[in-house]
Scaffold this active site. Structure first.
Site, PDB file in Angstrom:
ATOM      1  N   CYS A  36       0.627  -1.260   0.040  1.00  9.39           N
ATOM      2  CA  CYS A  36      -0.010  -0.142   0.122  1.00  9.39           C
ATOM      3  C   CYS A  36       0.714   1.338  -0.045  1.00  9.39           C
ATOM      4  O   CYS A  36       0.201   2.354  -0.204  1.00  9.39           O
ATOM      5  CB  CYS A  36      -0.808   0.093   1.250  1.00  9.39           C
ATOM      6  SG  CYS A  36      -1.325  -1.532   1.886  1.00  9.39           S
ATOM      7  N   HIS A  77      -8.931   4.326  -0.584  1.00  8.00           N
ATOM      8  CA  HIS A  77      -7.691   3.715  -0.701  1.00  8.00           C
ATOM      9  C   HIS A  77      -7.545   2.734  -1.843  1.00  8.00           C
ATOM     10  O   HIS A  77      -7.635   1.288  -1.538  1.00  8.00           O
ATOM     11  CB  HIS A  77      -7.574   2.981   0.742  1.00  8.00           C
ATOM     12  CG  HIS A  77      -6.091   2.366   0.945  1.00  8.00           C
ATOM     13  ND1 HIS A  77      -4.943   2.957   0.403  1.00  8.00           N
ATOM     14  CD2 HIS A  77      -5.708   1.327   1.834  1.00  8.00           C
ATOM     15  CE1 HIS A  77      -3.944   2.204   0.874  1.00  8.00           C
ATOM     16  NE2 HIS A  77      -4.300   1.417   1.853  1.00  8.00           N
TER      17      HIS A  77
END
Lengths: 387, 126
Positions: free
Chosen positions: A83, A334
């Site tokens: 991420c 996200h």
């Protein structure tokens, strides 16, 4: 090392773009950033992405995206730091310009996550964790963050309710961001009554997944001065990356993100700045617990005091340290490999004074922080409005 | 209930408390088989650790297929390991003493399992 200027930024809304290919999503963001920069050619393209090979079957995104946007033989490479991929791609691009190898480069973070069977997506996301130590025990990302939050509540005698402020502020900021995934807001009652995902993580403790792409054009000062004569230039004055053990169990102290501490202080040192000179912080609020640990380990709040800091100092747009000013990972969304580039885009818009309703009052310096895994890769950037 | 109490008072259980597990610090493998090198990564850096520990943190993960308990266990001696706990989440708390269970499941081939220590031990630890 040369300074690095941010010439142009572009983004697409975070959402469900099931009909579009990952290449098409990235190309849209790239063209928006190139238009914003007034640039038609670059020396290299850096792509941030985590999941594409696993969930779309498409790997090798560098040439896929570059040949769609430029139709030539521009250098390109894809970077995977889970991420933290977007931030890591920005860092590699910044190093390429700062070192003098290139004058102008394009960075794009892109991810497709919707329309994928949930168990396949969960497994793909879990590849950011330690397979041998954690994934073999069915540890998912939600599960690992729940372990952190549970321990936090125990060690500091805190309550779940204390964390509601991170959700409320992020979701409020997203209500006026047309690029945000979740625009419905979140009141304290919503936070407390939402279903549990992995105790004590409830639905509003976790960020929204989505498809997305965001891009940035970076350039050396000479190139930037030629291109944006009458526009505000934002400089990248600090860039740092630190790593930690992949698994939580090997951490020196699971509730202290050493890589956040290292990366934050390194970036501040480079920039010659102190914590109280940061006007806004686009932190990695994939989960509310990570937002809290980032504030503490980064040195903005004392240990165990992040929620008190949030309430007393203010993390809303008029507060002492605004965070997630366009909704953050929490509510803007996200799209994992792209989030780091969205952070740079949003911080740049804030410093330019182009944030519209979401504008933080007169910011000069912004910090962005993008995290891979549960704190194993931490990339911190500091952006400053040019004089 | 009475059977559990008797089992924990039985002399065989006392000898079993001296069992050791082999913890590989290079790859995290924890095994109750006596090894000189790690079967997973061939490391020789194995530490013998007690097969007891306490819950450092835990969570009940809710999935479509049911719930399970994921935990970080602090082994006596200090190392943390990730594991699942064979228990209902309602009966657990941070600090609860747990013991290693060899994985005999045919459907689950990897991972570590612990279970809460018996009621007698829980009572003694209060």
């Amino acid at each position: 090392m040369r300074n690095v200027g941010i010439l142009g930024v572009g983004q697409i809304p975070v959402g469900k773009h099931e009909a579009a290919t990952i290449g098409a999503l990235a190309a849209r963001a790239c063209r928006a950033a190139l238009d914003d920069a007034g640039v038609t050619e670059v020396d290299a393209v850096f792509v941030g992405n985590m999941l594409s090979a696993e969930v779309t079957g498409q790997s090798h995104l560098g040439p896929l995206i570059t040949s769609a946007v430029f139709h030539d033989h521009t250098e390109s490479v894809a970077i995977n730091a889970a991420c933290g991929s977007g931030g890591a791609a920005v860092r590699q691009a910044a190093l390429a310009v700062s070192s003098g190898v290139y004058d102008v480069v394009l960075v794009v973070g892109v991810e497709k996550m919707t329309g994928i069977p949930r168990d396949r997506l969960t497994r793909a996301l879990a590849s950011a964790a330690d397979f041998e130590r954690e994934v073999t025990n069915e540890a998912s990302f939600v599960g690992l963050n729940a372990l952190l939050m549970q321990r936090y509540l125990y060690e500091y005698n805190a309550m779940r309710l204390d964390f509601s402020v991170f959700a409320e502020v992020a979701h409020h900021n997203a209500t006026t961001n047309p690029n945000a995934r979740l625009r419905g807001g979140c009141e304290q009652e919503d936070y407390l009554t939402a279903r549990m995902v992995a105790d004590p993580i409830g639905l509003y403790d976790a960020s929204a997944i989505g498809d997305g792409a965001a891009a940035v054009v970076l350039a050396c000062p000479r190139y930037a001065a030629r291109s944006r004569k009458d526009k505000v230039v934002v400089d990248l004055v600090g860039s740092a990356c630190a790593s930690d053990t992949l698994s939580l169990q090997e951490r020196r102290d699971p509730l202290w993100l050493d890589a956040v501490e290292e990366s934050t202080h390194a970036a501040l040192d480079q920039a010659g700045l102190y914590h109280d000179e940061i006007d806004l912080f686009e932190l990695h609020d994939a989960f509310t617990i990570i937002a809290a640990l980032s504030l503490e380990s980064g040195g903005f709040a004392s240990r165990g005091m992040a929620t008190k800091f949030a309430h007393q100092q203010g993390i809303h747009r008029q507060g002492k340290l605004p965070i997630s000013t366009f909704g953050g990972l929490k509510a803007r969304g996200h799209p994992v490999g792209a989030s780091g580039t969205y952070q740079i885009v949003e911080a740049t818009l804030q410093l330019r004074g182009e944030a519209g309703v979401n504008q933080v009052p007169s910011p000069s310096v912004a910090m962005t922080q993008n995290i891979g895994g549960t704190g194993a890769t931490v990339v911190t950037h500091i952006l400053k409005r040019s004089a | 209930m009475a059977t559990v109490l008797l089992e924990h008072l039985h002399p065989v259980q006392h000898r079993a408390s001296h069992r050791r597990l082999a913890l590989c610090h290079d790859c995290g493998r924890l095994s109750d088989e006596h090894e000189l090198t790690c079967q997973c990564c061939s490391s020789e850096g194995l530490e013998l650790v007690p097969h007891f520990g306490e819950i450092y943190s835990y969570t009940v993960v809710h999935q479509d297929s049911g719930s399970f308990v994921l935990a970080l266990i602090r082994l006596t001696g200090g190392s943390l390991v990730t594991a699942r706990i064979h228990a209902d989440g309602h009966d657990l708390r941070i600090g609860l003493r747990v013991q290693f269970e060899a994985n005999k499941s045919e459907s689950v081939s990897r991972g570590l399992f612990f279970s809460p220590m018996g009621i007698t031990n829980s009572y003694l630890n209060q």
